[in-house]
Design a protein around this motif. Sequence first.
Motif, PDB file in Angstrom:
ATOM      1  N   ARG A  92       0.825  -1.206   0.000  1.00 34.09           N
ATOM      2  CA  ARG A  92       0.000   0.000   0.000  1.00 34.09           C
ATOM      3  C   ARG A  92       0.861   1.258   0.000  1.00 34.09           C
ATOM      4  NH1 ARG A  92      -4.900   1.719  -1.665  1.00 34.09           N
ATOM      5  NH2 ARG A  92      -4.778   3.914  -1.174  1.00 34.09           N
ATOM      6  N   ASP A  93       1.922   1.260   0.805  1.00 39.14           N
ATOM      7  CA  ASP A  93       2.794   2.434   0.866  1.00 39.14           C
ATOM      8  C   ASP A  93       3.459   2.691  -0.492  1.00 39.14           C
ATOM      9  OD1 ASP A  93       3.929   4.467   2.793  1.00 39.14           O
ATOM     10  OD2 ASP A  93       5.783   3.631   1.972  1.00 39.14           O
ATOM     11  N   ASN A  94       3.956   1.651  -1.120  1.00 41.39           N
ATOM     12  CA  ASN A  94       4.589   1.788  -2.429  1.00 41.39           C
ATOM     13  C   ASN A  94       3.576   2.246  -3.479  1.00 41.39           C
ATOM     14  OD1 ASN A  94       6.657   1.634  -4.346  1.00 41.39           O
ATOM     15  ND2 ASN A  94       6.320  -0.537  -4.724  1.00 41.39           N
ATOM     16  N   LEU A  95       2.360   1.705  -3.420  1.00 38.95           N
ATOM     17  CA  LEU A  95       1.317   2.091  -4.364  1.00 38.95           C
ATOM     18  C   LEU A  95       0.994   3.575  -4.237  1.00 38.95           C
ATOM     19  CD1 LEU A  95      -0.847   1.052  -6.445  1.00 38.95           C
ATOM     20  CD2 LEU A  95      -2.375   0.806  -4.472  1.00 38.95           C
ATOM     21  N   GLU A  96       0.787   4.036  -3.010  1.00 43.44           N
ATOM     22  CA  GLU A  96       0.418   5.437  -2.787  1.00 43.44           C
ATOM     23  C   GLU A  96       1.546   6.399  -3.140  1.00 43.44           C
ATOM     24  OE1 GLU A  96      -0.664   5.897   1.300  1.00 43.44           O
ATOM     25  OE2 GLU A  96      -2.595   4.887   1.063  1.00 43.44           O
ATOM     26  N   ARG A  97       2.745   6.086  -2.730  1.00 46.65           N
ATOM     27  CA  ARG A  97       3.845   7.039  -2.831  1.00 46.65           C
ATOM     28  C   ARG A  97       4.577   7.025  -4.170  1.00 46.65           C
ATOM     29  NH1 ARG A  97       4.885   9.242   2.191  1.00 46.65           N
ATOM     30  NH2 ARG A  97       3.831   8.163   3.899  1.00 46.65           N
ATOM     31  N   ARG A  98       4.562   5.873  -4.861  1.00 49.46           N
ATOM     32  CA  ARG A  98       5.350   5.810  -6.089  1.00 49.46           C
ATOM     33  C   ARG A  98       4.555   5.359  -7.308  1.00 49.46           C
ATOM     34  NH1 ARG A  98      10.488   2.928  -6.156  1.00 49.46           N
ATOM     35  NH2 ARG A  98      11.074   4.523  -7.642  1.00 49.46           N
ATOM     36  N   ILE A  99       3.816   4.239  -7.185  1.00 49.37           N
ATOM     37  CA  ILE A  99       3.212   3.639  -8.375  1.00 49.37           C
ATOM     38  C   ILE A  99       2.061   4.481  -8.927  1.00 49.37           C
ATOM     39  CG2 ILE A  99       1.939   1.635  -9.225  1.00 49.37           C
ATOM     40  CD1 ILE A  99       3.695  -0.082  -7.336  1.00 49.37           C
ATOM     41  N   GLU A 100       1.088   4.829  -8.079  1.00 53.06           N
ATOM     42  CA  GLU A 100      -0.042   5.622  -8.578  1.00 53.06           C
ATOM     43  C   GLU A 100       0.395   6.970  -9.144  1.00 53.06           C
ATOM     44  OE1 GLU A 100      -2.802   5.525  -5.275  1.00 53.06           O
ATOM     45  OE2 GLU A 100      -3.913   3.871  -6.200  1.00 53.06           O
ATOM     46  N   PRO A 101       1.321   7.698  -8.482  1.00 56.72           N
ATOM     47  CA  PRO A 101       1.778   8.955  -9.090  1.00 56.72           C
ATOM     48  C   PRO A 101       2.460   8.750 -10.442  1.00 56.72           C
ATOM     49  CG  PRO A 101       2.288   8.954  -6.743  1.00 56.72           C
ATOM     50  CD  PRO A 101       1.804   7.569  -7.092  1.00 56.72           C
ATOM     51  N   ALA A 102       3.248   7.687 -10.580  1.00 54.27           N
ATOM     52  CA  ALA A 102       3.918   7.420 -11.860  1.00 54.27           C
ATOM     53  C   ALA A 102       2.898   7.126 -12.957  1.00 54.27           C
ATOM     54  CB  ALA A 102       4.900   6.259 -11.709  1.00 54.27           C
TER      55      ALA A 102
ATOM     56  N   ASP B  59      -7.209 -12.449  -1.366  1.00 50.16           N
ATOM     57  CA  ASP B  59      -7.959 -11.725  -2.384  1.00 50.16           C
ATOM     58  C   ASP B  59      -8.824 -10.623  -1.773  1.00 50.16           C
ATOM     59  OD1 ASP B  59      -6.857 -13.141  -4.486  1.00 50.16           O
ATOM     60  OD2 ASP B  59      -8.504 -14.581  -4.585  1.00 50.16           O
ATOM     61  N   ALA B  60      -9.425 -10.895  -0.622  1.00 49.56           N
ATOM     62  CA  ALA B  60     -10.262  -9.884   0.032  1.00 49.56           C
ATOM     63  C   ALA B  60      -9.428  -8.677   0.455  1.00 49.56           C
ATOM     64  CB  ALA B  60     -10.977 -10.488   1.238  1.00 49.56           C
ATOM     65  N   LEU B  61      -8.250  -8.922   1.022  1.00 46.50           N
ATOM     66  CA  LEU B  61      -7.374  -7.809   1.408  1.00 46.50           C
ATOM     67  C   LEU B  61      -6.879  -7.044   0.184  1.00 46.50           C
ATOM     68  CD1 LEU B  61      -5.280  -9.226   4.377  1.00 46.50           C
ATOM     69  CD2 LEU B  61      -6.773  -7.225   4.401  1.00 46.50           C
ATOM     70  N   GLN B  62      -6.576  -7.767  -0.889  1.00 54.58           N
ATOM     71  CA  GLN B  62      -6.160  -7.111  -2.125  1.00 54.58           C
ATOM     72  C   GLN B  62      -7.250  -6.154  -2.604  1.00 54.58           C
ATOM     73  OE1 GLN B  62      -3.750  -6.544  -4.126  1.00 54.58           O
ATOM     74  NE2 GLN B  62      -4.711  -6.049  -6.065  1.00 54.58           N
ATOM     75  N   ASP B  63      -8.484  -6.626  -2.597  1.00 52.64           N
ATOM     76  CA  ASP B  63      -9.597  -5.785  -3.046  1.00 52.64           C
ATOM     77  C   ASP B  63      -9.802  -4.594  -2.118  1.00 52.64           C
ATOM     78  OD1 ASP B  63      -9.995  -7.553  -5.132  1.00 52.64           O
ATOM     79  OD2 ASP B  63     -11.678  -8.588  -4.169  1.00 52.64           O
ATOM     80  N   LEU B  64      -9.706  -4.812  -0.821  1.00 55.38           N
ATOM     81  CA  LEU B  64      -9.988  -3.775   0.159  1.00 55.38           C
ATOM     82  C   LEU B  64      -8.856  -2.762   0.307  1.00 55.38           C
ATOM     83  CD1 LEU B  64     -11.902  -2.807   2.465  1.00 55.38           C
ATOM     84  CD2 LEU B  64     -10.602  -4.292   4.001  1.00 55.38           C
ATOM     85  N   VAL B  65      -7.610  -3.244   0.376  1.00 55.46           N
ATOM     86  CA  VAL B  65      -6.479  -2.390   0.729  1.00 55.46           C
ATOM     87  C   VAL B  65      -5.721  -1.883  -0.491  1.00 55.46           C
ATOM     88  CG1 VAL B  65      -4.298  -2.319   2.016  1.00 55.46           C
ATOM     89  CG2 VAL B  65      -6.243  -3.580   2.934  1.00 55.46           C
ATOM     90  N   ILE B  66      -5.604  -2.696  -1.528  1.00 56.51           N
ATOM     91  CA  ILE B  66      -4.788  -2.334  -2.681  1.00 56.51           C
ATOM     92  C   ILE B  66      -5.664  -1.912  -3.860  1.00 56.51           C
ATOM     93  CG2 ILE B  66      -2.947  -3.081  -4.238  1.00 56.51           C
ATOM     94  CD1 ILE B  66      -2.191  -2.953  -1.199  1.00 56.51           C
TER      95      ILE B  66
END
Length: 198
Positions: free
Chosen positions: A72-82, A113-120
Motif C-alpha cells: 500500500r505504501d509503495n502504491l500510494e507514494r510511487r506507483i499511482e503517481p507514476a 484476495d479480500a485484502l487485495q480488493d480492500l487495501v490495494i
Amino acid sequence: MFISLEGIDGSGKSTQARMLADHLEAQGRTVLRTREPGGSPGAEAIRALLVEGDPGRWSPMTELLLYNAARRDNLERRIEPALARGEWVVTDRWTDSTRVYQSTRGGDRATVDALQDLVIGREPDLTLVIDMDPQAALARGLARPGQEDRFEQLGLTFQETVRTGYAALARDFPDRVRLIDGDGTAEEVAARVRAALP
C-alpha cells in the motif's frame, strides 16, 4: 502500463524486470522500476522484516498484513503517481506473489484476495511469470550473496509448490498472467518477455 514480473525464488525475475525496464526506456518511454516488498522508504523498512531471518518468524496472517502494508505504501507514494504521469511501471513482484506464497504457507487465498480488493485495489495490466525448474532456481537463489534467503530456506518442496501455484494463477487469470519459459540465457528469456508485450 503496469507490468509485474513473478516467479519462484532464483527464477531470474529480478534480472528480467531490470532488462524489461531498460528495453522500454530505450524505446523512449519513462519507466518506474520498483519491487515488492519495497519500492518506497516505508516499504523497504518492512521488507527487511519479511525477507530476512527465521522462516517461521511470522504467522501466515501477520506476514500477509506486513506485505499489504508495504504494498500500500509503495502504491500510494510511487506507483499511482507514476501511472498518473503517464509512465510505465515495471515491478519485481506484486499481489500474485502473496496469492501464491502466503497460500502455500498456510494462509487462505480468499483472505488474500479480500485484502487485495480492500487495501490495494489495483492489479497489474500484465503479469509475466518466469517459469523455471525449481531445483535449478533454488540452487541459483541460495548462491546469491546477502541475507535475503528466508524463502529459499524452506527448500525444494516449497519451491515446487510455489511453481504449481503460479501455473494455477495463469489458468485463473488468462487475460493478465502469462507464463514465460525461464530456461536459457538472460537475453533469450528477455526476448520471450518482450514478445509477450501487447
